[in-house]
Write an enzyme that holds these catalytic residues in place. Structure first.
Site, short mmCIF file in Angstrom:
data_model
loop_
_atom_site.label_atom_id
_atom_site.label_comp_id
_atom_site.label_asym_id
_atom_site.label_seq_id
_atom_site.Cartn_x
_atom_site.Cartn_y
_atom_site.Cartn_z
N ASP A 74 0.80 -1.23 0.00
CA ASP A 74 0.00 0.00 0.00
C ASP A 74 0.83 1.28 0.00
OD1 ASP A 74 0.70 -0.91 2.61
OD2 ASP A 74 -0.76 0.44 3.52
N GLU A 132 -0.86 -1.92 5.18
CA GLU A 132 0.04 -1.91 6.34
C GLU A 132 -0.07 -0.58 7.07
OE1 GLU A 132 2.92 -1.32 9.09
OE2 GLU A 132 3.03 -0.14 7.27
N GLU A 133 -0.32 0.50 6.31
CA GLU A 133 -0.36 1.86 6.87
C GLU A 133 -1.73 2.13 7.47
OE1 GLU A 133 2.27 3.61 6.97
OE2 GLU A 133 3.53 3.21 5.23
N HIS A 358 7.37 8.71 4.90
CA HIS A 358 6.11 9.48 4.95
C HIS A 358 6.31 10.96 4.61
CE1 HIS A 358 3.89 6.25 7.60
NE2 HIS A 358 4.73 5.73 6.72
#
Ligand SMILES: [Zn+2]
Ligand SMILES: [Zn+2]
Length: 387
Positions: A74, A132-133, A358
């Site tokens: 993702d 996952e995020e 990020h």
């Protein structure tokens, strides 16, 4: 690594980078993964936890353990600010954590293991995970049975905290748990000049924020690591009005499974006690997002040995200094089966690959990718008893 293989690895990563997909929307990515796994000879299941893909392959050298390998797919809701010609083509979505690289590395390792299947026994289960995020993709796949029959698990993250090509691994706690809380303090609003008629929720909540700082400094052993952070404080509307409510949002991180349960209880107790003492009430909500990622010591040793063979012992960092309070849902696999998660350094200053995970300018040094493939393949072969 052969040139053609490296080129395919980079090309795959860049293609995925151009087409980022958010949690549970990884349809294009999952399609590419399923096609490549099938072509390599894997038995493929798709649509697990919406967009998850699992490829299963038996080795040709008889009995052996079932090894789970995992890559996450993702992207993040971030507007990319890099200058690449392979930058995101979708405004507001970006592979800013390196999961594009993980998927490309995973496919390369899966293909290598298939090409060399006569050398190893047992079974490889290659898991390509959504979400996952946030979204608990790992847990959702586990609930759908991907861990059935699995003996061991391995995974990796390309990591900006280490120079490109350096491998970081440690036995025991490696990445922290993550949980989030929301605390609403209810007082009694009123005129700022007549405070005696009110219960000032802003003041009460301020005392709570200060008192929460004592949890880590006085409630957790100095030899352990934990974080309690209040990241948002919302209260009040005007200079002459006493706030009726205040809302605090925060995160809790820990390396220890018991602490994951204890810390939110302490937050709630402190908040309830202070509110009660000051005439307010409180409402507390807590969500545990991920458990800590804790490496099995033997599997960590196995990864260290495999990495040393590939990059040389001097380029392997082994010990608690490689740990991070960042969280990762691979921990969900590791609380259920022994395994190891490790970092492959991706930072390279001359190449400008220096921005943190990020960040809208996040980028990896792609030279870490062939290293990651070789280390993960070697670790997998060792785990399968063929290393
Ligand atoms: Zn991330
Ligand atoms: Zn990540």
């Amino acid at each position: 690594m052969a040139t053609a293989e490296t080129e395919l690895l980079i090309r795959t990563r860049r293609d995925l980078h151009r087409h980022p997909e958010l949690a549970f929307q990884e349809h294009r990515t999952a399609g590419i993964v399923a096609d490549r796994l099938r072509a390599a000879g894997y038995e493929v299941r798709t649509g697990i936890a919406e967009t998850g893909v699992v490829g299963t392959l038996r080795g040709g050298a008889g009995e052996g353990p079932t090894l789970l390998l995992r890559a996450d797919m993702d992207a993040l809701p971030i507007l990319e600010e890099t200058q690449h010609d392979f930058g995101s083509t979708v405004a507001g979505k970006m592979h800013a954590c390196g999961h594009d690289a993980h998927t490309a590395i995973g496919l390369a390792v899966a293909e290598r293991l298939a090409a060399g299947r006569d050398r190893w026994g047992g079974t490889v289960k290659y898991v390509f995970q959504p979400a996952e995020e946030g979204g608990q993709g790992a847990l959702r796949m586990i609930e759908q049975g991907v861990l059935e029959g699995v003996d061991l698990a391995l995974g990796l993250h390309v990591w900006m905290g280490l120079p490109s090509g350096i491998v970081g691994v440690t036995p025991g706690p490696f990445m922290a748990s993550a949980g989030e809380f929301e605390l609403t303090v209810r007082g009694k609003g009123g005129h700022a000049a007549m405070p005696e008629q009110t219960v000032d929720a802003l003041l009460v909540a301020s005392h709570v924020v200060v008192a929460l700082q004592s949890i880590v400094s006085r409630g957790v052993s100095p030899l352990e690591s934990a974080v309690v952070t209040v990241g948002a404080f919302h209260a009040g509307t005007a200079q002459n009005v006493i706030a009726e409510t205040a809302r605090l949002l925060g995160t809790v991180r820990a390396f220890d499974v018991a602490a994951c349960e204890d810390l939110p209880r302490r937050i709630q107790r402190i908040a309830a006690g202070i509110c009660e003492a000051m005439g307010a009430t409180s409402e507390f909500r807590y969500t545990q997002d991920t458990v800590p990622t804790i490496n099995d010591p033997r599997m960590a040793d196995l990864v260290r040995a495999a990495a040393s063979e590939i990059v040389g012992a001097e380029r392997v960092r082994f010990g608690p200094e490689v740990r991070t309070m960042a969280a990762e849902d691979f921990g969900e696999f590791l609380v259920r089966v022994p395994g190891c998660y490790f970092f492959v350094g991706a930072m390279d200053e001359p190449k400008g690959a220096v921005h943190p995970h990020h960040s809208p300018r996040f980028d990896i040094c792609e030279e870490c990718m062939p290293v990651a493939v070789e280390v993960l393949e070697r670790a997998a072969l060792r785990a399968l008893g063929a290393g």
